[in-house]
Scaffold this active site. Structure first.
Site, PDB file in Angstrom:
ATOM      1  CE1 TYR A 274     -28.300  61.668  12.169  1.00 37.17           C
ATOM      2  CE2 TYR A 274     -27.396  59.434  12.211  1.00 37.17           C
ATOM      3  CZ  TYR A 274     -28.075  60.452  11.541  1.00 37.17           C
ATOM      4  OH  TYR A 274     -28.525  60.243  10.269  1.00 37.17           O
TER       5      TYR A 274
ATOM      6  CG  MET B  45     -28.903  52.357   8.866  1.00 39.19           C
ATOM      7  SD  MET B  45     -30.485  52.687   8.079  1.00 39.19           S
ATOM      8  CE  MET B  45     -31.534  52.901   9.522  1.00 39.19           C
TER       9      MET B  45
ATOM     10  NE  ARG C 249     -30.588  26.669  24.011  1.00 38.07           N
ATOM     11  CZ  ARG C 249     -29.449  26.863  23.337  1.00 38.07           C
ATOM     12  NH1 ARG C 249     -28.877  28.069  23.343  1.00 38.07           N
ATOM     13  NH2 ARG C 249     -28.876  25.878  22.676  1.00 38.07           N
TER      14      ARG C 249
ATOM     15  CE  LYS D  75     -26.534  27.946  16.431  1.00 38.71           C
ATOM     16  NZ  LYS D  75     -27.143  27.569  17.714  1.00 38.71           N
TER      17      LYS D  75
END
Length: 368
Positions: free
Chosen positions: A264, A313, A136, A38
């Site tokens: 930043y 990013m 779950r 997965k």
């Protein structure tokens, strides 16, 4: 290994084979092996990994969602594929592509029977998930009679396996809890088998279950993180080989004066002269902002270079003041020495999170 010329995730398929064979050495030859692929095979490449494992004669695959299974079928995977968390809206597609659903509550069971009947299926293979403590997904032990009654009313489905999921199999301080889970599962599976009149496969062990609870291997075991090179303990990690090495390069080197900032929001301000390297990888590639501001690091020419300021990013900046390097040099974000687990620990998270987060825009290459 070839030197990186861009950001690339290098997948070592021989390491994958080593991990597969090591895990298989832990259980009996008649016990089936289910490979969990997965989440893009834990961030590597589900198609490439599944094809390789299919050639190694793995018995089963598991994915989380139906579309992941369809991708494997379209790529030529013929082994059985268990869908761990299917949604009813996709059941017709699941049947069309011969995928096998995990059914975990009354609603999903009723919906699948209805659709399988409408599609004129007979004895369609399904897997029943029981909750033994993870809380779950899963039926409860009191649901056995209800499920058995539903099965007697239809010929559309047949139970291929009964399974559960261990909550803390890697934590030996939770051994009593885990043993109680196993005992509860055995009770549920035994009662269910009596009710339906035949014996499906039983499975409960994940990677740590395979390693720590041999008495619970039953008919099949499941492994995800172990295949990708992590044993969930310092001791077992030595027996596995991480299959992924995330590499990038130095795009530019800067000299930063005392008082200047990097990145930043001017989060990092230098209190002395230093040199930085800018690398073409950022949070859009899977290196989250939590690794910034000196927590995370990369390796350049064998030396650690801490990440400075906020992760951008598409870029990170690292401190190379005391590292002999130049623009174009290779950078290791994680690999076989400083592993994904080592990097994850700097942000108080786990290897699973960082490896599954590697963006699909990052190029994959394969060592065979």
């Amino acid at each position: 290994m070839p030197k990186a010329q861009e950001t690339v995730l290098e997948i070592d398929l021989k390491a994958l084979q080593h991990n597969f064979e090591y895990l298989k050495s832990k259980f009996k030859s008649e016990t089936k092996f289910l490979a969990v692929v997965k989440a893009f095979a834990y961030g590597s490449d589900a198609v490439e990994i599944a094809n390789y494992l299919q050639n190694l004669d793995v018995d089963y695959f598991a994915v989380a969602y139906i579309n992941e299974g369809i991708t494997l079928r379209n790529a030529g995977i013929t082994k059985p594929i268990l869908v761990l968390h299917p949604q009813a809206v996709n059941f017709k597609k699941l049947i069309k592509h011969c995928l096998e659903p995990s059914l975990y509550n009354a609603k999903i069971l009723n919906e699948f029977i209805e659709i399988a009947s409408a599609e004129k299926q007979t004895n369609y293979p399904v897997h029943l998930k029981f909750n033994t403590g993870l809380n779950r997904l899963g039926f409860g032990e009191n649901d056995v009679d209800f499920i058995a009654s539903k099965l007697k009313e239809t010929e559309a489905i047949k139970v291929k396996s009964i399974f559960s999921h261990l909550a803390a199999s890697e934590d030996l301080d939770e051994k009593i809890f885990t043993k109680n889970q196993i005992k509860n599962f055995e009770t549920i599976a035994g009662n269910f088998t009596k009710c339906i009149g035949y014996r499906p496969m039983f499975h409960i062990c994940n990677t740590s279950g395979v390693l720590n609870y041999p008495e619970a291997h039953f008919d099949m075991v499941r492994s995800g993180i172990g295949l990708y090179g992590f044993g969930n303990s310092e001791k077992e990690n030595k027996n596995f080989k991480p299959i992924g090495t995330l590499k990038t390069i130095i795009s530019q080197i800067h000299e930063i004066k005392k008082g200047e900032s990097v990145g930043y929001n001017r989060v990092f301000k230098s209190d002395a002269f230093l040199k930085t390297a800018t690398l073409p990888i950022g949070h859009a590639d899977g290196i989250g902002r939590q690794y910034g501001n000196g927590k995370g690091f990369v390796t350049i020419n064998g030396q650690k270079a801490p990440i400075l300021g906020n992760v951008c990013m598409d870029m990170i900046m690292v401190n190379i003041t005391n590292i002999d390097c130049k623009e174009g040099d290779e950078v290791i974000v994680f690999g076989t020495n400083n592993t994904a687990e080592n990097l994850a620990e700097t942000a108080k998270t786990i290897s699973y999170e960082i490896i599954t987060a590697i963006s699909q825009r990052v190029k994959r290459t394969y060592l065979k």
